[in-house]
Design a protein around this motif. Structure first.
Motif, PDB file in Angstrom:
ATOM      1  N   GLY A  83     -39.483  24.160-105.583  1.00 18.08           N
ATOM      2  CA  GLY A  83     -39.287  22.535-105.816  1.00 18.08           C
ATOM      3  C   GLY A  83     -41.015  22.286-106.776  1.00 18.08           C
ATOM      4  N   GLN A  84     -40.320  20.929-106.630  1.00 14.21           N
ATOM      5  CA  GLN A  84     -41.417  20.038-107.819  1.00 14.21           C
ATOM      6  C   GLN A  84     -41.891  19.024-107.126  1.00 14.21           C
ATOM      7  N   VAL A  85     -42.807  17.931-107.918  1.00 14.93           N
ATOM      8  CA  VAL A  85     -42.655  16.843-107.511  1.00 14.93           C
ATOM      9  C   VAL A  85     -43.049  15.913-108.816  1.00 14.93           C
ATOM     10  N   ALA A  86     -43.058  15.036-109.049  1.00 19.23           N
ATOM     11  CA  ALA A  86     -43.105  14.659-110.366  1.00 19.23           C
ATOM     12  C   ALA A  86     -44.288  13.921-110.820  1.00 19.23           C
ATOM     13  N   ASP A  87     -44.649  12.534-109.904  1.00 17.10           N
ATOM     14  CA  ASP A  87     -45.651  12.178-109.514  1.00 17.10           C
ATOM     15  C   ASP A  87     -46.729  11.799-107.911  1.00 17.10           C
ATOM     16  N   ILE A  88     -47.547  11.547-108.533  1.00 16.45           N
ATOM     17  CA  ILE A  88     -48.326  11.171-107.183  1.00 16.45           C
ATOM     18  C   ILE A  88     -49.048  10.140-106.586  1.00 16.45           C
ATOM     19  N   ASP A  89     -48.944   9.147-106.275  1.00 14.55           N
ATOM     20  CA  ASP A  89     -49.506   8.215-105.931  1.00 14.55           C
ATOM     21  C   ASP A  89     -50.925   7.869-104.538  1.00 14.55           C
ATOM     22  N   ILE A  90     -52.053   7.358-105.195  1.00 12.02           N
ATOM     23  CA  ILE A  90     -53.298   7.509-104.037  1.00 12.02           C
ATOM     24  C   ILE A  90     -53.490   6.710-103.768  1.00 12.02           C
ATOM     25  N   ALA A 148     -43.858  25.444-106.061  1.00 16.31           N
ATOM     26  CA  ALA A 148     -43.545  26.854-106.957  1.00 16.31           C
ATOM     27  C   ALA A 148     -43.411  28.154-105.816  1.00 16.31           C
ATOM     28  N   ASN A 149     -43.659  28.529-105.239  1.00 19.42           N
ATOM     29  CA  ASN A 149     -44.512  29.737-104.626  1.00 19.42           C
ATOM     30  C   ASN A 149     -43.470  29.886-103.466  1.00 19.42           C
ATOM     31  N   VAL A 170     -33.449  29.141-103.414  1.00 16.51           N
ATOM     32  CA  VAL A 170     -33.161  30.455-104.582  1.00 16.51           C
ATOM     33  C   VAL A 170     -32.337  31.142-103.998  1.00 16.51           C
ATOM     34  N   ASP A 171     -31.663  32.169-104.839  1.00 14.01           N
ATOM     35  CA  ASP A 171     -30.928  33.349-103.565  1.00 14.01           C
ATOM     36  C   ASP A 171     -32.070  34.681-104.244  1.00 14.01           C
ATOM     37  N   SER A 172     -32.193  35.489-103.429  1.00 14.90           N
ATOM     38  CA  SER A 172     -32.921  36.180-103.592  1.00 14.90           C
ATOM     39  C   SER A 172     -32.347  37.311-104.920  1.00 14.90           C
ATOM     40  N   ALA A 173     -31.041  37.464-104.565  1.00 12.66           N
ATOM     41  CA  ALA A 173     -30.208  38.418-106.123  1.00 12.66           C
ATOM     42  C   ALA A 173     -29.912  37.840-107.087  1.00 12.66           C
ATOM     43  N   SER A 174     -29.709  36.785-107.023  1.00 12.43           N
ATOM     44  CA  SER A 174     -29.409  36.210-108.522  1.00 12.43           C
ATOM     45  C   SER A 174     -30.302  35.623-109.477  1.00 12.43           C
TER      46      SER A 174
END
Length: 374
Positions: free
Chosen positions: A53-60, A46-47, A77-81
């Motif tokens: 972006g995102q991840v739905a799940d993580i398995d270890i 996200a940063n 991500v468009d920096s202006a809009s």
């Protein structure tokens, strides 16, 4: 005696209580670890500068030193809009220790991608932007895989180019790609000039793509020997592309492309050999077109007929490309000669010529090209 038994029993209980406590802690750690890793991953995604972006799940899977990211996506991500455009998505990424390399004394990683999709859009697909996206994407993978990646594999992948500003909208792609890259960190075959390999195949509009590349992934300058070919792509399935950028469509024809390239010591040499077979631009579907549109397509069809080899029914050329990184020489007159040769003297073979190898770039030094593409 009773006191001695009591102490012994107490020590036994204490010992097993400690063991049980450790087991409980390990179980809790194992149960909570995916949650902590998921939160960390989603914060990182996200940063990212210029992306979200995102991840739905993580398995270890601790028993094999691996973890999986499920349903990961990354948008530009468009920096202006602030608007987001799709860039990368994947059903699952498996990141693990490469055990076969570990047995040889190398601690490296392996990555497997299931159903990944990489999307380039027109406004983001300039060469500099693509290079930046590629570097950013590599850095993202490094963040998730702390080990050096020695092997990666892609199952059922796709690469798309879209242009929503065109009319009609252009959306072209390679589908069902399978890619295997091995020995990227040179954990075996030490001493070879090109110890790493990348092999790929994909489907392309009723045709196929095949790529075979040997390289030195650790070299400071690009060092590789590559062959690639596309065979049997059905041109009418690409009519949105031809209409949007050429203002004509194709009634019949198949496309093939055969290419070899090699690079070493900052120089490269190769060729691209496009071949169009059974080309027909004017067809029954054009009967309702305007007069000027039909006239334009008739001219394109006539030029294709003039340059077509009558026996093989193909329009073809061989375009030599060579130079040093930062300056490319496209041998235009040679390409024109090859078109005429195919049409009136001898048809070009629809195959790889096997004329380029890792020693070919040495021939480029000191040679002046016919046309500077830059």
């Amino acid at each position: 005696m009773d006191e001695h038994k009591h102490r012994k029993r107490w020590k036994w209980k204490k010992k097993h209580s400690i063991i049980a406590g450790v087991v409980v802690v390990i179980i809790l750690f194992r149960l909570l670890l995916p949650t902590f890793v998921l939160r960390y991953a989603n914060r990182a995604l996200a940063n990212l500068d210029g992306y979200y972006g995102q991840v739905a799940d993580i398995d270890i899977a601790l028993y094999r030193g691996a973890y999986q990211l499920d349903r990961l996506y990354l948008n530009k991500v468009d920096s202006a809009s602030g608007e987001q455009a799709r860039f990368f998505a994947v059903q699952r990424v498996d990141l693990s220790i490469a055990w076969h390399s570990l047995f040889r004394g190398a601690l490296v990683g392996a990555m497997t991608f299931d159903a990944p999709e990489l999307i380039f859009t027109k406004e983001k697909a300039e060469i500099d932007a693509v290079a930046k996206d590629t570097n950013d994407f590599r850095q993202l993978l490094k963040n998730f895989m702390p080990l050096r990646v020695d092997r990666f594999e892609v199952h059922n992948g796709s690469i798309r180019y879209t242009d929503s500003t065109a009319s009609p909208i252009v959306d072209i792609s390679l589908e069902k790609a399978h890619i295997v890259a091995e020995n990227l960190k040179n954990t075996n075959r030490e001493g070879e000039k090109l110890p790493s390999t990348i092999r790929a195949d994909a489907q392309a509009y009723g045709g196929t793509l095949a790529l075979d590349m040997r390289l030195n992934a650790l070299a400071e300058q690009a060092t590789f020997d590559l062959t690639a070919e596309i065979e049997g792509a059905n041109l009418p399935e690409l009519n949105d592309f031809f209409i949007a950028y050429g203002r004509f469509d194709i009634s019949k024809g198949t496309f093939g492309l055969y290419s070899e390239f090699a690079a070493d010591s900052g120089r490269y040499k190769g060729y691209a050999k496009p071949i169009i077979k059974d080309l027909e631009v004017v067809g029954l579907e054009d009967r309702n077109d305007s007069f000027f549109q039909r006239a334009k397509e008739a001219v394109v069809d006539l030029v294709g007929s003039i340059l077509e080899n009558p026996e093989e029914e193909q329009v073809a050329t061989r375009i030599p490309i060579e130079g040093s990184f930062g300056q490319t020489d496209v041998l235009v007159w040679e390409a024109i000669w090859q078109i005429l040769k195919n049409a009136f003297i001898e048809a070009l073979m629809p195959s790889i010529d096997h004329a380029i190898d890792i020693n070919s770039p040495k021939e480029v030094e000191g040679r002046k090209g016919v046309f500077d593409a830059n």
